[in-house]
Structure formats: C-alpha cells, structure tokens
Design a protein around this motif. Sequence first.
Motif, short mmCIF file in Angstrom:
data_model
loop_
_atom_site.label_atom_id
_atom_site.label_comp_id
_atom_site.label_asym_id
_atom_site.label_seq_id
_atom_site.Cartn_x
_atom_site.Cartn_y
_atom_site.Cartn_z
N ALA A 32 -31.01 37.15 -15.41
CA ALA A 32 -29.82 37.73 -14.43
C ALA A 32 -30.35 39.47 -14.18
O ALA A 32 -30.50 40.03 -13.08
CB ALA A 32 -28.31 37.65 -14.63
N GLU A 33 -31.19 39.64 -15.54
CA GLU A 33 -31.19 41.51 -15.72
C GLU A 33 -32.40 41.94 -15.16
O GLU A 33 -32.36 42.62 -14.55
CB GLU A 33 -30.75 40.90 -16.97
CG GLU A 33 -29.72 41.31 -17.68
CD GLU A 33 -29.64 41.45 -19.72
OE1 GLU A 33 -31.29 41.23 -19.63
OE2 GLU A 33 -29.13 41.58 -20.37
N ASP A 34 -33.30 40.57 -14.59
CA ASP A 34 -34.88 41.20 -14.03
C ASP A 34 -34.17 41.20 -12.51
O ASP A 34 -34.86 42.02 -11.61
CB ASP A 34 -35.56 39.81 -14.64
CG ASP A 34 -36.38 40.32 -15.88
OD1 ASP A 34 -35.40 41.09 -15.91
OD2 ASP A 34 -36.65 38.76 -16.22
N ALA A 35 -33.11 40.27 -11.32
CA ALA A 35 -33.01 39.94 -10.50
C ALA A 35 -32.44 41.78 -10.36
O ALA A 35 -32.74 41.90 -9.07
CB ALA A 35 -32.20 39.05 -10.13
N VAL A 36 -31.18 41.76 -11.41
CA VAL A 36 -30.28 43.14 -10.60
C VAL A 36 -31.37 44.66 -11.03
O VAL A 36 -31.49 45.32 -10.01
CB VAL A 36 -29.72 43.04 -12.00
CG1 VAL A 36 -28.68 44.44 -11.68
CG2 VAL A 36 -28.26 42.02 -11.40
N GLN A 37 -31.80 43.96 -11.96
CA GLN A 37 -33.33 45.46 -11.89
C GLN A 37 -34.43 45.87 -10.65
O GLN A 37 -34.75 46.52 -10.09
CB GLN A 37 -33.73 45.77 -13.21
CG GLN A 37 -35.11 46.76 -13.68
CD GLN A 37 -34.07 48.12 -13.62
OE1 GLN A 37 -33.54 48.16 -14.15
NE2 GLN A 37 -35.01 49.24 -13.37
N GLU A 38 -34.60 44.17 -10.40
CA GLU A 38 -35.37 44.09 -8.48
C GLU A 38 -34.55 45.23 -7.85
O GLU A 38 -34.75 45.57 -6.80
CB GLU A 38 -36.03 43.15 -8.60
CG GLU A 38 -37.10 42.60 -7.40
CD GLU A 38 -38.03 43.68 -7.20
OE1 GLU A 38 -38.74 44.07 -6.12
OE2 GLU A 38 -38.78 44.08 -8.51
N TRP A 57 -24.54 45.34 1.51
CA TRP A 57 -26.37 45.71 1.08
C TRP A 57 -27.19 44.64 -0.14
O TRP A 57 -27.60 44.64 -0.38
CB TRP A 57 -26.97 47.23 1.88
CG TRP A 57 -28.54 46.87 1.64
CD1 TRP A 57 -28.43 47.39 3.03
CD2 TRP A 57 -29.60 47.59 0.76
NE1 TRP A 57 -30.09 47.20 2.77
CE2 TRP A 57 -30.45 47.31 1.35
CE3 TRP A 57 -29.37 47.47 -0.86
CZ2 TRP A 57 -31.51 48.12 0.53
CZ3 TRP A 57 -30.12 47.92 -1.41
CH2 TRP A 57 -31.44 47.54 -0.45
N LEU A 58 -26.56 45.01 -1.27
CA LEU A 58 -26.62 44.98 -2.54
C LEU A 58 -26.78 43.41 -3.16
O LEU A 58 -27.32 43.06 -3.92
CB LEU A 58 -27.01 45.40 -3.42
CG LEU A 58 -26.61 47.04 -4.12
CD1 LEU A 58 -25.71 48.80 -4.79
CD2 LEU A 58 -27.61 47.51 -4.40
N THR A 59 -25.67 42.96 -1.81
CA THR A 59 -25.08 41.47 -2.72
C THR A 59 -26.34 40.71 -1.48
O THR A 59 -27.19 39.79 -2.79
CB THR A 59 -24.21 41.70 -1.80
OG1 THR A 59 -22.71 41.84 -2.80
CG2 THR A 59 -23.77 39.55 -2.36
N LYS A 60 -26.30 41.23 -0.42
CA LYS A 60 -27.31 40.63 0.34
C LYS A 60 -29.05 40.29 -0.18
O LYS A 60 -29.56 39.30 -0.88
CB LYS A 60 -27.91 41.24 1.78
CG LYS A 60 -27.99 40.09 2.45
CD LYS A 60 -28.15 41.20 4.10
CE LYS A 60 -29.43 40.15 4.66
NZ LYS A 60 -29.23 39.02 5.52
N VAL A 61 -30.02 41.91 -0.86
CA VAL A 61 -31.01 42.28 -1.76
C VAL A 61 -30.83 41.15 -2.59
O VAL A 61 -31.58 39.98 -3.52
CB VAL A 61 -31.35 43.42 -1.48
CG1 VAL A 61 -31.79 43.66 -2.53
CG2 VAL A 61 -31.25 43.87 -0.24
N ASN A 64 -30.92 37.09 -2.54
CA ASN A 64 -32.31 36.47 -2.17
C ASN A 64 -33.22 36.47 -2.75
O ASN A 64 -34.10 35.77 -3.17
CB ASN A 64 -32.80 37.63 -0.30
CG ASN A 64 -32.01 37.37 0.19
OD1 ASN A 64 -31.93 36.15 1.54
ND2 ASN A 64 -31.22 37.81 1.05
N GLN A 65 -33.25 37.87 -3.64
CA GLN A 65 -33.79 37.93 -4.90
C GLN A 65 -33.85 36.57 -6.08
O GLN A 65 -34.67 35.92 -6.14
CB GLN A 65 -34.05 39.00 -5.99
CG GLN A 65 -34.01 40.54 -5.72
CD GLN A 65 -35.63 40.00 -5.33
OE1 GLN A 65 -36.17 39.86 -6.59
NE2 GLN A 65 -35.96 41.36 -4.47
N CYS A 66 -32.93 36.25 -6.16
CA CYS A 66 -32.33 34.78 -6.76
C CYS A 66 -32.52 33.72 -5.81
O CYS A 66 -33.04 32.50 -6.99
CB CYS A 66 -30.55 34.69 -7.11
SG CYS A 66 -30.03 36.12 -8.63
#
Length: 314
Positions: A32-38, A57-61, A64-66
């Motif tokens: 989760a920390e990695d996804a937030v950093q990305e 915008w941030l929630t969408k990005v 999709n990372q997750c």
Amino acid sequence: MALTVHDVERFEAFRPRLEAVAYRLLGSASEAEDAVQETFLRWQAADAGHIEVPEAWLTKVLTNQCLNQLTSARARRETYVGQWLPEPLLAGDPMLGPADTAEQRESVSYAVLVLLERLSPSERAVYVLREAFDYPHREIAGILDITEAASQQLLHRAKKHVAAGKARTGIDEAAARRIVEEFLVAATSGRTEPLVRLLTQDAVSVGDGGGKIPARARAVEGALAVAKFLRGLFRPGKAKQAYAGGSPEVYATTANGEPAVVAVVDGRVVGVMCLEITAEGIAGLRNQANPDKLGRATRRWAAADHGEPLFTVF
C-alpha cells in the motif's frame, strides 16, 4: 514538472486516506505504501495546478495502481509457501482508515480481508470504495472506467461473497482485552477443555509463516483439533524461542479492529494472532508470524503505549 509547496501539502493531506484505500485493496501495508508513493510520482509528473478535483484524480490513479498490483499478486500467491494472510495493523494505525460505520470496520477486519482475496480485482475495488469509503456508484464508475450499472452489479456480487465474514461481534478495546486474557488463560492451562468451551464447533486456525517461521501448510479445523493445536502452540520450548529470537512477551491488544494476541521480543513484534469473535464464541484464529509482514506492526508498537505484558514465554 516541479510541485509547489501547496501541491505537496494537498497530496500529504490526502495521503492517509490513500493509504487506507490501498491497504484494503491489497491486504499489505508495505505494498500500500508503494502504491501511494507511485501515485505521488504521478502527481509530481502531472500539472497539478490544472487538476480540478485532486481527490478524484488521486483516487483513480491509486486504484489503477492497486488493480495492476492485485493481478501480479495473485500469481505470486500461487507460489507462496503455506497459507497467505494479510499484513496486520495494530490499534491506532492511521492506515486502518475510517471506522465510523459497521461497514467501514468490517472492511478492514482480518476475516473480511481474507474473503476479499476471493474477489476479482474489479469486485474488490468496488466493494472497498463503496462500503469502506462511501463513494457513490457514479464516482466509482468514473474511477474504474465502467458504467454505473456495472459498478452496482460488481458490488452485488462482492457482497454475496463477503457476507459470510460478517458474523463477528463489535468489540471495544476493554472487551477485547478481557477476551484475549480469557483466551490466554485457557491456551496456557495445558488442557484442551477450557479452549473448546471458548471456540465454536467449526472454529478454524490459520498461520502464515511465509516459509521463514514454521506454520501449518493447511488450516486446522474444528474446535477439538484447534484446541489441541493451540495447547501445543502456547507450550514453552527452546525451539520456539530460537525461531522468535528470544523469550516472547505476550500482550493483549486489537489488530484490524479485532481482539489480538501480540508476541514481542526485544521490542520486535514476532507474531500477531487475531481472534474472530461471534455470538457463539471464537470462530477463527489467524496468526501472522512472517517477519516480512510485521515491520509496520513493530514500528507502531514502538510508538505506542502498550502497558505491561500478560506473561513471558520461557
């Protein structure tokens, strides 16, 4: 593009919510920390000043990372040694996110996080965004690039799968401590009968050692079988101390909103056992002992006031 101080502050204000979303989606604090950093790197590369609704915008990005990580995580878990369990979060961890409603509390419980592993990535995303964070289907549809009708259908399917994990009873910290203390008295009595009385007939015990700490490759099922297993688990022994790196101190606390037993050696968390409580008794015990999944718990433990241990395993 360089971010302004204001742009960074806007992201940091939203980081705890992003981490809470990512943890529920991935079941792993480190991932989760990695996804937030990305997501931050994507924010940094975008023209943040021209993004009208940063939260959306941030929630969408992030989502999709997750979703991308979930696809690869499934392949990794097929070769995982033994049983896979989520990474536990101790009481007060901000990554636990909102806990105002029953749905929000359930969405981060160990029992439900395990059930979420059975969902498709899209079902899991809709369930988390709707049940835990109350996003309307219109916004979820925009985040996942699907129709509102598809979002509603995905939620319907997800809730059917997760319904089995909602038989737990709400527990406050004081009640959780009493339950853990009673459980530990029974577990260390050297007898199976006191444990059987606390367990439901179909109780299940699952352990995750990640191939680094001894753990059963399959779940232990049934009250008597679980009681016998726990009697041996809590029996002192030099081999157990060798794996733990010393004599563990045992505490009662909560993890993921559930009563939990925490074992600590020299300030390092070496095990977290979550107890799934129902009106009939303890229905599930999930013990996380993989050291790769206890780093955040150890950091949280060091920063919190946890009182005196209930006992030390010699």
